[in-house]
Write a protein that holds these residues in place. Structure first.
Motif, PDB file in Angstrom:
ATOM      1  N   ALA A 265      97.487  35.763  39.892  1.00 34.14           N
ATOM      2  CA  ALA A 265      96.797  37.051  39.943  1.00 34.14           C
ATOM      3  C   ALA A 265      95.345  36.895  39.526  1.00 34.14           C
ATOM      4  O   ALA A 265      94.437  37.474  40.140  1.00 34.14           O
ATOM      5  CB  ALA A 265      97.501  38.065  39.040  1.00 34.14           C
ATOM      6  N   ASP A 266      95.092  36.088  38.501  1.00 31.73           N
ATOM      7  CA  ASP A 266      93.715  35.833  38.066  1.00 31.73           C
ATOM      8  C   ASP A 266      92.911  35.154  39.171  1.00 31.73           C
ATOM      9  O   ASP A 266      91.728  35.475  39.374  1.00 31.73           O
ATOM     10  CB  ASP A 266      93.709  34.951  36.813  1.00 31.73           C
ATOM     11  N   LEU A 267      93.534  34.208  39.884  1.00 28.38           N
ATOM     12  CA  LEU A 267      92.846  33.546  40.997  1.00 28.38           C
ATOM     13  C   LEU A 267      92.493  34.556  42.091  1.00 28.38           C
ATOM     14  O   LEU A 267      91.409  34.496  42.678  1.00 28.38           O
ATOM     15  CB  LEU A 267      93.723  32.437  41.573  1.00 28.38           C
ATOM     16  N   ALA A 268      93.414  35.481  42.363  1.00 33.13           N
ATOM     17  CA  ALA A 268      93.163  36.485  43.389  1.00 33.13           C
ATOM     18  C   ALA A 268      92.032  37.426  42.982  1.00 33.13           C
ATOM     19  O   ALA A 268      91.141  37.743  43.780  1.00 33.13           O
ATOM     20  CB  ALA A 268      94.438  37.275  43.672  1.00 33.13           C
ATOM     21  N   VAL A 269      92.051  37.848  41.735  1.00 38.36           N
ATOM     22  CA  VAL A 269      91.008  38.755  41.248  1.00 38.36           C
ATOM     23  C   VAL A 269      89.645  38.066  41.241  1.00 38.36           C
ATOM     24  O   VAL A 269      88.615  38.669  41.560  1.00 38.36           O
ATOM     25  CB  VAL A 269      91.370  39.271  39.837  1.00 38.36           C
ATOM     26  N   ALA A 270      89.640  36.770  40.939  1.00 37.69           N
ATOM     27  CA  ALA A 270      88.384  36.014  40.899  1.00 37.69           C
ATOM     28  C   ALA A 270      87.839  35.694  42.289  1.00 37.69           C
ATOM     29  O   ALA A 270      86.704  35.224  42.416  1.00 37.69           O
ATOM     30  CB  ALA A 270      88.594  34.713  40.126  1.00 37.69           C
ATOM     31  N   GLY A 271      88.650  35.931  43.315  1.00 37.07           N
ATOM     32  CA  GLY A 271      88.216  35.639  44.676  1.00 37.07           C
ATOM     33  C   GLY A 271      88.535  34.232  45.138  1.00 37.07           C
ATOM     34  O   GLY A 271      88.137  33.839  46.245  1.00 37.07           O
ATOM     35  N   ASP A 272      89.250  33.470  44.319  1.00 37.87           N
ATOM     36  CA  ASP A 272      89.625  32.099  44.702  1.00 37.87           C
ATOM     37  C   ASP A 272      90.896  32.059  45.545  1.00 37.87           C
ATOM     38  O   ASP A 272      91.230  31.010  46.112  1.00 37.87           O
ATOM     39  CB  ASP A 272      89.835  31.236  43.450  1.00 37.87           C
ATOM     40  N   LEU A 273      91.631  33.170  45.614  1.00 34.47           N
ATOM     41  CA  LEU A 273      92.880  33.215  46.365  1.00 34.47           C
ATOM     42  C   LEU A 273      92.972  34.536  47.112  1.00 34.47           C
ATOM     43  O   LEU A 273      93.087  35.595  46.504  1.00 34.47           O
ATOM     44  CB  LEU A 273      94.077  33.062  45.414  1.00 34.47           C
ATOM     45  N   ASP A 274      92.897  34.452  48.431  1.00 29.71           N
ATOM     46  CA  ASP A 274      93.096  35.609  49.296  1.00 29.71           C
ATOM     47  C   ASP A 274      94.440  35.418  49.989  1.00 29.71           C
ATOM     48  O   ASP A 274      94.614  34.454  50.740  1.00 29.71           O
ATOM     49  CB  ASP A 274      91.976  35.689  50.337  1.00 29.71           C
ATOM     50  N   PRO A 275      95.425  36.303  49.750  1.00 30.92           N
ATOM     51  CA  PRO A 275      96.745  36.115  50.363  1.00 30.92           C
ATOM     52  C   PRO A 275      96.740  36.167  51.892  1.00 30.92           C
ATOM     53  O   PRO A 275      97.711  35.772  52.532  1.00 30.92           O
ATOM     54  CB  PRO A 275      97.565  37.267  49.790  1.00 30.92           C
ATOM     55  N   HIS A 276      95.648  36.671  52.474  1.00 23.51           N
ATOM     56  CA  HIS A 276      95.542  36.770  53.932  1.00 23.51           C
ATOM     57  C   HIS A 276      96.742  37.518  54.524  1.00 23.51           C
ATOM     58  O   HIS A 276      97.489  36.988  55.353  1.00 23.51           O
ATOM     59  CB  HIS A 276      95.411  35.381  54.575  1.00 23.51           C
ATOM     60  N   VAL A 277      96.915  38.746  54.065  1.00 24.11           N
ATOM     61  CA  VAL A 277      97.944  39.605  54.645  1.00 24.11           C
ATOM     62  C   VAL A 277      97.463  40.015  56.036  1.00 24.11           C
ATOM     63  O   VAL A 277      96.454  40.700  56.182  1.00 24.11           O
ATOM     64  CB  VAL A 277      98.195  40.852  53.777  1.00 24.11           C
ATOM     65  N   THR A 278      98.184  39.573  57.044  1.00 25.54           N
ATOM     66  CA  THR A 278      97.746  39.804  58.420  1.00 25.54           C
ATOM     67  C   THR A 278      98.605  40.826  59.167  1.00 25.54           C
ATOM     68  O   THR A 278      98.172  41.360  60.177  1.00 25.54           O
ATOM     69  CB  THR A 278      97.760  38.486  59.212  1.00 25.54           C
ATOM     70  N   LEU A 279      99.815  41.083  58.670  1.00 26.47           N
ATOM     71  CA  LEU A 279     100.694  42.067  59.300  1.00 26.47           C
ATOM     72  C   LEU A 279     101.387  42.880  58.214  1.00 26.47           C
ATOM     73  O   LEU A 279     101.868  42.319  57.229  1.00 26.47           O
ATOM     74  CB  LEU A 279     101.767  41.380  60.152  1.00 26.47           C
ATOM     75  N   THR A 280     101.421  44.202  58.396  1.00 26.09           N
ATOM     76  CA  THR A 280     102.170  45.066  57.494  1.00 26.09           C
ATOM     77  C   THR A 280     103.084  45.972  58.326  1.00 26.09           C
ATOM     78  O   THR A 280     102.743  46.354  59.453  1.00 26.09           O
ATOM     79  CB  THR A 280     101.252  45.944  56.625  1.00 26.09           C
ATOM     80  N   PHE A 281     104.241  46.277  57.757  1.00 33.54           N
ATOM     81  CA  PHE A 281     105.225  47.119  58.428  1.00 33.54           C
ATOM     82  C   PHE A 281     105.821  48.080  57.413  1.00 33.54           C
ATOM     83  O   PHE A 281     105.934  47.755  56.233  1.00 33.54           O
ATOM     84  CB  PHE A 281     106.377  46.272  59.000  1.00 33.54           C
TER      85      PHE A 281
END
Length: 310
Positions: A265-281
């Motif tokens: 979560a810290d990596l995501a908040v820092a911008g080092d990790l983008d989950p790249h959610v490409t599809l949502t349903f």
């Protein structure tokens, strides 16, 4: 009654159904959440066919709710749970399925969701990103090393590439030609999958491969083993442990704790990790979401957005 997407017996997609189930009650060490989002992963359809994760035992009770990772709002806590209270925004690992309006989480594998992290992105972290994090740290490569990543365009692969890059590791990612732009956007060198891929890796990394993180298994894992000199630096999340061990490697060792959840979560908040959610349903289209992952053609992460009101 709350809705859930389940499988009614072991088998294929024909066993899946959207049903109504009683709202679960949290047992000792569990947290009940109203689910906002649920990540969709290959392990979900594998469990439908009868696969068991390392350490799992016993028979499932049917109907069994699909899904393993969720984000949501705490509704109730079970005996012995501390640190969580109704109204808390959290994300974690589902005890008995996450494709549902309400889900039970294991408190020890649950973390508070930072305000800067969306519920949709948080739902991708407990399985995909945590698996990536555990494997990269298991390899313990120094900055400047070269990591071969097979299955680089899926949810775990996307996270592996970014976590490794943040540590100064060079990533050579094997994925379909259609995922070339995605893989390169992660800072990795793209190598097209398919016949001859190992020769293309050799050309892309003339100084050699220091480690392999495999997410495919089978023939790909066996070919990848020939590309690394030190087989102890060969790990897989795409094949059984015995298959990796025959090649001198190992399965990814999962920590399965809240410490890793907070780290990703810290990596995501820092911008080092983008989950790249490409599809949502929505939950009602969970079958389509699972087919997108099961077909192997999804780019990045697929998420169910459920958003139950408490």
């Amino acid at each position: 009654m709350p809705k859930a997407y389940v499988f009614t017996r072991y088998g294929g997609p024909e066993t899946e159904a959207l049903v109504e189930l009683d709202r679960p009650r949290p047992g000792p060490g569990e947290v009940l959440v109203a689910v906002r989002a649920a990540g969709v992963n290959p392990v979900d359809f594998k469990q439908r066919t009868g696969y068991r994760r390392p350490g799992e035992s016993g028979e499932r009770t049917f109907p069994a709710v699909l899904g393993n990772e969720v984000s949501g709002v705490v509704v109730e806590t079970g005996e012995g749970v501390t640190g969580f209270a109704p109204g808390d925004e959290v994300f974690g690992t589902a005890v008995a399925g996450g494709y549902a309006e309400y889900a039970l989480l294991a408190a020890g594998i649950t973390a508070h969701r930072p305000d800067a992290l969306s519920a949709t992105d948080a739902a991708t972290l407990p399985v995909a990103a945590a698996t990536a994090y555990d494997g990269v740290h298991q390899l313990a490569l120094p900055a400047g090393a070269t990591l071969l990543l097979t299955g680089a365009g899926g949810g775990v692969g996307v996270a592996v590439a970014q976590i490794a890059r943040a540590l100064g590791i060079r990533v050579v990612g094997v994925a379909s030609e259609g995922k070339k732009d995605l893989v390169e956007s992660l800072g990795a060198v793209h190598v097209a999958s398919g016949p001859g891929w190992a020769d293309r890796v050799r050309a892309a990394a003339p100084d050699g491969i220091d480690a392999v993180y495999d997410l495919v298994g089978g023939d790909v894992l066996r070919e990848a083993a020939d590309l690394v000199t030190d087989r102890s630096r060969l790990i897989t999340a795409g094949a059984p442990a015995e298959e990796a061990e025959r090649l001198g490697g190992a399965r990814v060792l999962r920590a399965r704790d809240a410490v890793v959840l907070r780290a990703v979560a810290d990596l995501a908040v820092a911008g080092d990790l983008d989950p790249h959610v490409t599809l949502t349903f929505p939950l009602e289209r969970a079958g389509e979401a699972l087919r997108a992952v099961e077909g192997g053609h999804a780019r990045g992460k697929v998420v169910l957005e459920i958003g139950t009101a408490i």
